[in-house]
Design a protein around this motif. Structure first.
Motif, PDB file in Angstrom:
ATOM      1  N   LYS A 179      -2.093   3.327  -4.186  1.00 25.91           N
ATOM      2  CA  LYS A 179      -2.268   4.734  -4.342  1.00 25.91           C
ATOM      3  C   LYS A 179      -2.310   5.310  -3.029  1.00 25.91           C
ATOM      4  O   LYS A 179      -2.987   4.941  -2.042  1.00 25.91           O
ATOM      5  CB  LYS A 179      -3.264   5.193  -5.345  1.00 25.91           C
ATOM      6  N   CYS A 180      -2.006   6.803  -2.932  1.00 32.28           N
ATOM      7  CA  CYS A 180      -2.373   7.195  -1.680  1.00 32.28           C
ATOM      8  C   CYS A 180      -3.469   8.293  -1.698  1.00 32.28           C
ATOM      9  O   CYS A 180      -3.757   9.093  -2.742  1.00 32.28           O
ATOM     10  CB  CYS A 180      -1.002   8.416  -1.468  1.00 32.28           C
ATOM     11  N   PRO A 181      -4.313   8.035  -0.742  1.00 34.92           N
ATOM     12  CA  PRO A 181      -5.560   8.740  -0.745  1.00 34.92           C
ATOM     13  C   PRO A 181      -5.421  10.290   0.119  1.00 34.92           C
ATOM     14  O   PRO A 181      -4.551  10.515   0.234  1.00 34.92           O
ATOM     15  CB  PRO A 181      -6.706   7.911   0.019  1.00 34.92           C
TER      16      PRO A 181
ATOM     17  N   PRO B 190      -3.479   3.386   4.036  1.00 34.31           N
ATOM     18  CA  PRO B 190      -4.826   3.291   3.754  1.00 34.31           C
ATOM     19  C   PRO B 190      -5.216   1.918   3.322  1.00 34.31           C
ATOM     20  O   PRO B 190      -4.511   0.727   3.473  1.00 34.31           O
ATOM     21  CB  PRO B 190      -4.974   3.894   2.405  1.00 34.31           C
TER      22      PRO B 190
ATOM     23  N   LEU C 158      -9.274  -0.860  -1.369  1.00 34.00           N
ATOM     24  CA  LEU C 158      -9.883   0.608  -1.684  1.00 34.00           C
ATOM     25  C   LEU C 158      -8.846   1.216  -2.585  1.00 34.00           C
ATOM     26  O   LEU C 158      -9.221   1.735  -3.565  1.00 34.00           O
ATOM     27  CB  LEU C 158     -10.363   1.434  -0.686  1.00 34.00           C
ATOM     28  N   TYR C 159      -7.480   1.268  -2.351  1.00 35.50           N
ATOM     29  CA  TYR C 159      -6.871   2.072  -2.946  1.00 35.50           C
ATOM     30  C   TYR C 159      -5.636   1.714  -3.656  1.00 35.50           C
ATOM     31  O   TYR C 159      -5.095   2.354  -4.526  1.00 35.50           O
ATOM     32  CB  TYR C 159      -6.322   3.310  -2.034  1.00 35.50           C
TER      33      TYR C 159
ATOM     34  N   GLU D 147       3.790   6.133  -2.817  1.00 34.06           N
ATOM     35  CA  GLU D 147       2.950   4.890  -3.356  1.00 34.06           C
ATOM     36  C   GLU D 147       3.718   3.632  -3.607  1.00 34.06           C
ATOM     37  O   GLU D 147       4.910   3.642  -3.489  1.00 34.06           O
ATOM     38  CB  GLU D 147       2.225   5.689  -4.538  1.00 34.06           C
TER      39      GLU D 147
ATOM     40  N   SER E  69       0.888  -1.317   0.163  1.00 33.21           N
ATOM     41  CA  SER E  69      -0.060   0.016   0.072  1.00 33.21           C
ATOM     42  C   SER E  69       0.917   1.454  -0.172  1.00 33.21           C
ATOM     43  O   SER E  69       2.174   1.268   0.142  1.00 33.21           O
ATOM     44  CB  SER E  69      -0.950  -0.075   1.445  1.00 33.21           C
ATOM     45  N   CYS E  70       0.122   2.434  -0.259  1.00 32.30           N
ATOM     46  CA  CYS E  70       0.818   3.645   0.000  1.00 32.30           C
ATOM     47  C   CYS E  70       1.268   3.611   1.721  1.00 32.30           C
ATOM     48  O   CYS E  70       0.521   3.198   2.479  1.00 32.30           O
ATOM     49  CB  CYS E  70      -0.154   4.786  -0.199  1.00 32.30           C
TER      50      CYS E  70
ATOM     51  N   GLU F  54      -8.476   9.328   4.911  1.00 33.16           N
ATOM     52  CA  GLU F  54      -8.768   7.954   4.447  1.00 33.16           C
ATOM     53  C   GLU F  54      -7.835   6.769   4.846  1.00 33.16           C
ATOM     54  O   GLU F  54      -7.718   5.781   4.581  1.00 33.16           O
ATOM     55  CB  GLU F  54      -8.751   7.869   2.779  1.00 33.16           C
ATOM     56  N   TYR F  55      -6.621   7.372   5.728  1.00 34.54           N
ATOM     57  CA  TYR F  55      -5.683   6.464   6.101  1.00 34.54           C
ATOM     58  C   TYR F  55      -6.213   5.716   7.217  1.00 34.54           C
ATOM     59  O   TYR F  55      -7.028   6.337   8.148  1.00 34.54           O
ATOM     60  CB  TYR F  55      -4.655   7.136   6.706  1.00 34.54           C
TER      61      TYR F  55
END
Length: 125
Positions: A105-107, A97, A101-102, A51, A31-32, A111-112
């Motif tokens: 990528k970093c939201p 995050p 869902l992601y 990311e 993940s990010c 959202e973390y």
């Protein structure tokens, strides 16, 4: 995911610190990962993020002084902090995050969902 920060401490202005975020629970850093900081009474601030594919982002106040990187084999994300200033004093957290869902990528910062316990950085003038 399970995140553990280390590397904080007390330094003089102009000195450096390197924070580490150990990412466990997965075979690799999928993940990010973001680094955040918070001062009592102030909103948590996103400092830097990386990311899955290595794309990095920084808040303007640290760009050119801080560098985020990762060692996928060791599952560690680093935050190298150079030329530290008193205003960098804060409790620093790493966070991640949801991969579902992601992806990698970093939201947005809200959202973390996975957070470490934090490591204190104190910079004196």
């Amino acid at each position: 995911e399970y995140l553990v920060e280390s590397g904080g401490g007390s330094v003089q202005a102009g000195e450096s610190l390197k924070l580490s975020c150990l990412v466990s629970g997965f075979a690799y850093i999928s993940s990010c990962i973001g680094w955040f900081r918070q001062v009592p009474g102030k909103e948590r601030e996103e400092v830097a993020s990386i990311e899955r594919d290595g794309l990095t982002k920084y808040v303007d106040s640290v760009r050119g002084r801080f560098t985020i990187s990762k060692d996928n084999a060791q599952k560690i994300v680093y935050l190298q902090m150079n030329n530290l200033k008193p205003e960098d004093t804060a409790l620093y957290y790493c966070a991640a995050p949801s991969v579902a869902l992601y992806g990698g990528k970093c939201p947005r910062k809200n959202e973390y969902i996975y957070w470490g316990q934090g490591t204190q950085v104190t910079v004196s003038s």
